[in-house]
Design an enzyme around this catalytic site. Sequence first.
Site, PDB file in Angstrom:
ATOM      1  N   GLN A 132      14.834  45.425  73.439  1.00  0.00           N
ATOM      2  CA  GLN A 132      14.738  44.516  72.298  1.00  0.00           C
ATOM      3  C   GLN A 132      14.574  43.080  72.776  1.00  0.00           C
ATOM      4  O   GLN A 132      13.764  42.322  72.233  1.00  0.00           O
ATOM      5  CB  GLN A 132      16.004  44.644  71.433  1.00  0.00           C
ATOM      6  CG  GLN A 132      15.984  43.749  70.216  1.00  0.00           C
ATOM      7  CD  GLN A 132      14.933  44.170  69.202  1.00  0.00           C
ATOM      8  OE1 GLN A 132      14.902  45.320  68.781  1.00  0.00           O
ATOM      9  NE2 GLN A 132      14.060  43.246  68.814  1.00  0.00           N
ATOM     10  N   ASP A 219      22.477  39.305  64.418  1.00  0.00           N
ATOM     11  CA  ASP A 219      22.502  40.769  64.458  1.00  0.00           C
ATOM     12  C   ASP A 219      23.560  41.226  63.458  1.00  0.00           C
ATOM     13  O   ASP A 219      24.380  40.412  63.012  1.00  0.00           O
ATOM     14  CB  ASP A 219      22.848  41.224  65.896  1.00  0.00           C
ATOM     15  CG  ASP A 219      22.771  42.737  66.083  1.00  0.00           C
ATOM     16  OD1 ASP A 219      22.161  43.425  65.243  1.00  0.00           O
ATOM     17  OD2 ASP A 219      23.331  43.227  67.086  1.00  0.00           O
TER      18      ASP A 219
HETATM   19  N1  NVA Z   1      23.883  45.727  67.371  1.00  0.00           N
HETATM   20  C1  NVA Z   1      23.122  46.734  66.689  1.00  0.00           C
HETATM   21  C2  NVA Z   1      21.690  46.697  67.140  1.00  0.00           C
HETATM   22  C3  NVA Z   1      20.804  47.705  66.479  1.00  0.00           C
HETATM   23  C4  NVA Z   1      19.405  47.688  67.008  1.00  0.00           C
HETATM   24  C5  NVA Z   1      23.742  48.100  66.965  1.00  0.00           C
HETATM   25  O1  NVA Z   1      24.159  48.339  68.106  1.00  0.00           O
HETATM   26  O2  NVA Z   1      23.821  48.907  66.042  1.00  0.00           O
HETATM   27  N1   CP Z   2      16.050  47.212  66.835  1.00  0.00           N
HETATM   28  C1   CP Z   2      16.208  48.509  67.095  1.00  0.00           C
HETATM   29  O1   CP Z   2      16.555  48.926  68.204  1.00  0.00           O
HETATM   30  O2   CP Z   2      15.899  49.310  66.041  1.00  0.00           O
HETATM   31  P1   CP Z   2      16.196  50.866  65.918  1.00  0.00           P
HETATM   32  O3   CP Z   2      17.693  51.034  65.870  1.00  0.00           O
HETATM   33  O4   CP Z   2      15.537  51.257  64.624  1.00  0.00           O
HETATM   34  O5   CP Z   2      15.612  51.583  67.083  1.00  0.00           O
END
Ligand code: NVA
Ligand code: CP
Length: 300
Positions: A132, A219
Amino acid sequence: MKHLLKMLDLSKEEIIDILNLADQLKYELKHSIPHPHLKGRSLGMIFQKASTRTRVSFETGMYQLGGHALFLSASDLQIGRGEPVQDTARVLSRYLDGIMIRTYKQEEVENLAEYGNIPVINGLTDFSHPCQVLADLMTIREFKGQFDDLKMCFIGDGNNMANSLIVGCLKAGMSVSAACPEGYRPDPQVLEFAKDYNCFELTDSPIKAAENADVLITDVWASMGQEGEAEKRKIAFKGYQINDEIMAAAKSDAMVQHCLPAHREEEITEKVFEAHANEIFEEAENRLHAQKAVMVKLMA
Ligand code: NVA
Ligand code: CP
């Protein structure tokens, strides 16, 4: 570079190399120029958590590179019944040319890399999300043209995204500020890395962090695996939101990034999200190009 496990492992040169290749692959895709660098190669994708972007971008990316990707849900693998990751790594190394894994513990990803003999790509752990952040850096450079003299401000949970952004942006040459509430600060390993940079600031004031920022990033307040803490976190993160007030403290041409999925009116308002949707969805698209570059670097 043998694996992509976390941003801490990459040098500035490796980051820039990946971004340059990602730009080239994006250009080739847009101009229908074939780029079958991974013809005949297979990537296994192990998922212990949900995913939209990571799954679809890796699978499509591999196809565009002439290879093939297998979706492996951890609950359907023997790993889900307790087969050790060390054994899984040694078996999968005999069938595949690379593994992407999304899981909880960073240690599991590191073990997979240690015991297998094929490249391992971290598709998100509780500690880091390097794929990401490479896409975020690609998008920042696309919109701003450079990294030098830019300030990235992260507001919210000091989790996988914050950890990787702090390291990635500092390595790329940006100044970094992070506003995280007490108890939700970035990982000590990341703070240890950042302490050598005098262009790094950690605060509990989102407004202070946002001052003169060129890029604002946030986030979700409750990440995957933390659903049970959602209510507690809503209280802890109150005020840690990208909204009009934060945008006013930043530079007038500041851009916004969000890894998605987004929770509107929690970490970001609907208004700011929609005003910056073009940057946020370009960022989502760039997952595809950045990961293709990573796979070519590791697996070609
Ligand atoms: N911080 C979030 C990012 C998702 C892409 C998670 O770990 O769920
Ligand atoms: N941003 C991200 O990793 O999205 P997903 O959880 O949909 O893969």
